[in-house]
Design an enzyme around this catalytic site. Sequence first.
Site, PDB file in Angstrom:
ATOM      1  N   LYS A 173      36.989 -74.146 -79.728  1.00 44.47           N
ATOM      2  CA  LYS A 173      36.635 -72.981 -80.565  1.00 44.47           C
ATOM      3  C   LYS A 173      37.906 -72.127 -80.614  1.00 44.47           C
ATOM      4  CE  LYS A 173      35.765 -69.107 -80.915  1.00 44.47           C
ATOM      5  NZ  LYS A 173      36.676 -68.208 -81.689  1.00 44.47           N
ATOM      6  N   GLU A 176      39.709 -67.229 -84.593  1.00 46.88           N
ATOM      7  CA  GLU A 176      39.375 -67.187 -86.020  1.00 46.88           C
ATOM      8  C   GLU A 176      40.531 -66.615 -86.837  1.00 46.88           C
ATOM      9  OE1 GLU A 176      38.284 -65.504 -83.503  1.00 46.88           O
ATOM     10  OE2 GLU A 176      37.391 -63.568 -84.010  1.00 46.88           O
ATOM     11  N   SER A 226      41.510 -61.896 -73.991  1.00 46.71           N
ATOM     12  CA  SER A 226      41.645 -60.590 -73.334  1.00 46.71           C
ATOM     13  C   SER A 226      40.692 -60.507 -72.134  1.00 46.71           C
ATOM     14  CB  SER A 226      41.378 -59.487 -74.345  1.00 46.71           C
ATOM     15  OG  SER A 226      40.178 -59.742 -75.037  1.00 46.71           O
ATOM     16  N   CYS A 281      51.201 -63.305 -73.563  1.00 43.29           N
ATOM     17  CA  CYS A 281      50.660 -62.868 -72.277  1.00 43.29           C
ATOM     18  C   CYS A 281      51.724 -62.925 -71.201  1.00 43.29           C
ATOM     19  CB  CYS A 281      49.475 -63.729 -71.883  1.00 43.29           C
ATOM     20  SG  CYS A 281      49.965 -65.400 -71.526  1.00 43.29           S
ATOM     21  N   GLU A 383      47.086 -53.040 -71.527  1.00 42.30           N
ATOM     22  CA  GLU A 383      47.946 -53.991 -72.249  1.00 42.30           C
ATOM     23  C   GLU A 383      48.104 -53.510 -73.695  1.00 42.30           C
ATOM     24  OE1 GLU A 383      46.099 -57.815 -73.149  1.00 42.30           O
ATOM     25  OE2 GLU A 383      47.988 -58.811 -72.718  1.00 42.30           O
TER      26      GLU A 383
HETATM   27  P1  NAD Z   1      40.442 -62.139 -77.718  1.00 46.24           P
HETATM   28  O1  NAD Z   1      39.897 -61.903 -76.349  1.00 46.24           O
HETATM   29  O2  NAD Z   1      40.159 -61.140 -78.769  1.00 46.24           O
HETATM   30  O3  NAD Z   1      39.910 -63.542 -78.296  1.00 46.24           O
HETATM   31  C1  NAD Z   1      39.972 -64.718 -77.545  1.00 46.24           C
HETATM   32  C2  NAD Z   1      38.835 -65.640 -77.973  1.00 46.24           C
HETATM   33  O4  NAD Z   1      37.590 -65.005 -77.706  1.00 46.24           O
HETATM   34  C3  NAD Z   1      38.846 -65.962 -79.463  1.00 46.24           C
HETATM   35  O5  NAD Z   1      38.544 -67.325 -79.646  1.00 46.24           O
HETATM   36  C4  NAD Z   1      37.750 -65.070 -80.030  1.00 46.24           C
HETATM   37  O6  NAD Z   1      37.112 -65.611 -81.151  1.00 46.24           O
HETATM   38  C5  NAD Z   1      36.775 -64.955 -78.880  1.00 46.24           C
HETATM   39  N1  NAD Z   1      36.054 -63.676 -78.893  1.00 46.24           N
HETATM   40  C6  NAD Z   1      36.417 -62.539 -79.529  1.00 46.24           C
HETATM   41  N2  NAD Z   1      35.502 -61.574 -79.296  1.00 46.24           N
HETATM   42  C7  NAD Z   1      34.571 -62.102 -78.483  1.00 46.24           C
HETATM   43  C8  NAD Z   1      33.387 -61.579 -77.868  1.00 46.24           C
HETATM   44  N3  NAD Z   1      33.005 -60.314 -78.033  1.00 46.24           N
HETATM   45  N4  NAD Z   1      32.672 -62.409 -77.091  1.00 46.24           N
HETATM   46  C9  NAD Z   1      33.050 -63.672 -76.888  1.00 46.24           C
HETATM   47  N5  NAD Z   1      34.173 -64.216 -77.442  1.00 46.24           N
HETATM   48  C10 NAD Z   1      34.921 -63.441 -78.215  1.00 46.24           C
HETATM   49  O7  NAD Z   1      42.017 -62.356 -77.528  1.00 46.24           O
HETATM   50  P2  NAD Z   1      43.128 -62.472 -78.651  1.00 46.24           P
HETATM   51  O8  NAD Z   1      43.343 -61.138 -79.256  1.00 46.24           O
HETATM   52  O9  NAD Z   1      42.865 -63.634 -79.532  1.00 46.24           O
HETATM   53  O10 NAD Z   1      44.399 -62.872 -77.743  1.00 46.24           O
HETATM   54  C11 NAD Z   1      45.184 -61.933 -77.084  1.00 46.24           C
HETATM   55  C12 NAD Z   1      44.768 -61.754 -75.646  1.00 46.24           C
HETATM   56  O11 NAD Z   1      44.826 -62.997 -74.960  1.00 46.24           O
HETATM   57  C13 NAD Z   1      45.707 -60.831 -74.880  1.00 46.24           C
HETATM   58  O12 NAD Z   1      44.943 -60.018 -74.026  1.00 46.24           O
HETATM   59  C14 NAD Z   1      46.568 -61.775 -74.089  1.00 46.24           C
HETATM   60  O13 NAD Z   1      47.148 -61.238 -72.911  1.00 46.24           O
HETATM   61  C15 NAD Z   1      45.580 -62.841 -73.755  1.00 46.24           C
HETATM   62  N6  NAD Z   1      46.238 -64.085 -73.392  1.00 46.24           N
HETATM   63  C16 NAD Z   1      46.196 -64.467 -72.093  1.00 46.24           C
HETATM   64  C17 NAD Z   1      46.817 -65.622 -71.702  1.00 46.24           C
HETATM   65  C18 NAD Z   1      46.773 -66.067 -70.269  1.00 46.24           C
HETATM   66  O14 NAD Z   1      47.006 -67.226 -70.020  1.00 46.24           O
HETATM   67  N7  NAD Z   1      46.470 -65.206 -69.323  1.00 46.24           N
HETATM   68  C19 NAD Z   1      47.484 -66.413 -72.648  1.00 46.24           C
HETATM   69  C20 NAD Z   1      47.502 -65.995 -73.976  1.00 46.24           C
HETATM   70  C21 NAD Z   1      46.861 -64.827 -74.340  1.00 46.24           C
END
Ligand code: NAD
Length: 498
Positions: A173, A176, A226, A281, A383
């Site tokens: 998944k 989006e 996140s 990240c 962040e």
């Molecule tokens: P996000 O948390 O918004 O989305 C991540 C995934 O969760 C997506 O597939 C999204 O569709 C889904 N999602 C969104 N809202 C949701 C909800 N309410 N309930 C369940 N699922 C939901 O993150 P993003 O903005 O796509 O990515 C950036 C974040 O990812 C930053 O915080 C970054 O630090 C983190 N990140 C962490 C790592 C790591 O390995 N620690 C690596 C890359 C990115």
Amino acid sequence: MRDIAHFVNGHTLTGTSGRFGDVFNPNTGEVQARVQFATDAELDAAVQVAAKAQIGWAATNPQRRARVMFEFKRLIERDMNSLAEILSSEHGKVIADSKGDIQRGLEVIEFACGIPHILKGEYTEGAGPGIDVYSMRQPLGVCAGITPFNFPAMIPMWMFGISIAVGNSFILKPSEKDPTVPVKLAELMMEAGAPAGVLNVIHGDKSAVDAILTHPLIRAVSFVGSSDIAHYVYQTGTAHGKRVQAMGGAKNHGIVLPDADMDQVVKDLSGAAFGSAGERCMALPVVVPVGKNTADELRERMVAEIASLKVGVSTDADAHYGPVVSSQHRAKIADYIRIGQEEGAELVVDGRDFQLQGFEKGFFIGPSLFDGVKKGMKTYQEEIFGPVLQIVRAESFEEAVALPSEHQYGNGVAIFTRNGRAAREFAASVNVGMVGINVPIPVPVAYHTFGGWKRSAFGDTNQHGVEGVKFYTKVKTVTARWPEGEVGDSSFVIPTMK
Ligand code: NAD
């Protein structure tokens, strides 16, 4: 308008929910496609197909599975340029950086090519009279991955590369916001010879994530995104009996000791803080110079370095970084800059007014630099995930080490010094999962393992490397006896080795 559909059982599956997400081109600000959001029934159809496919795939010998991985790697290398172009057009990162995103994922595929060796298991001959003991790692069944927007190639490959190589089937998944490359990866996996149903892509938002977290046939869920959502995924998935690893946000610090090579530090910090518009990240958004002289020199040189940076469209080969992913994210970063000023930090360079001529609707934001950032500030604790570098001055080595150690996030950290003893002590004592010594972005190589501490990761196992193999397999241990001679007596006492 182009629709991006699901990919199930080796084919496009057109969604029926009537719910979509806009996919932007961050360079122009225009919507270039819309991605279909799955219904629970579509997710269930994908899981059923994956469960069927997994049985035959797990029975395929590991060397044949590895050959699929070898071929997958070759196909990605064949299509590298077009994949990077698509990735940049949806994410906004510059093409060279998109190639890096794909390449870091491919390195996990290279690791997965060695799966016959890695899965060999353990054997003890003669653990008792006529008794041999051996263990094997077996796949879990159907596994799922939920991935963020910022590495739409690397992070899916971290997950499905290992999961498929060990004999699971997989539901991806993806974010989006940039879903096209993940679908291409699944198509290439089929072209490489993986049976239909072994890798499926289901698009969606929270509703698709919830359907994954509660589906009884999905055995393990890997999440990257996140921290609040990572925590929710961890709690919900484990409450439904799944194995879950959920990586979250970050706030990585770079500690600069007075003896550091300042020319190198400035270059390293610039790339690590502003590369990919800070949307990594493992970016370094906080720098902690130790001592006033180090801080003053660093600040002066960073200002000059920032003035030399070029922000441009993602196809501009000379640009250091491109737009951020969305207008909302751009607004959020600008908001953090405003809050930083309000809470008393000194805004030395303000990137908010930056506009790229001819691309005024693109999601661009210039580099910003803060000095005088303090521990209690909201903009330090949270962040920002944008091209904003914060200087937090420390008086001593101990004060500098305490900052990342006490921060809520613990993904990565770096120290810049010529003093081996200080670096060694730092690496041993800092309360953070991944440490760089004169390395600004310490993302471990694929055969080691990736994972932060504290609110940067929930769950016990890291991504890729041997830890990844452990996450996607379960151990079975066999104790076998081939007795000679007469039948022995019953024993009502727990067996022990005499
Ligand atoms: P996000 O948390 O918004 O989305 C991540 C995934 O969760 C997506 O597939 C999204 O569709 C889904 N999602 C969104 N809202 C949701 C909800 N309410 N309930 C369940 N699922 C939901 O993150 P993003 O903005 O796509 O990515 C950036 C974040 O990812 C930053 O915080 C970054 O630090 C983190 N990140 C962490 C790592 C790591 O390995 N620690 C690596 C890359 C990115």
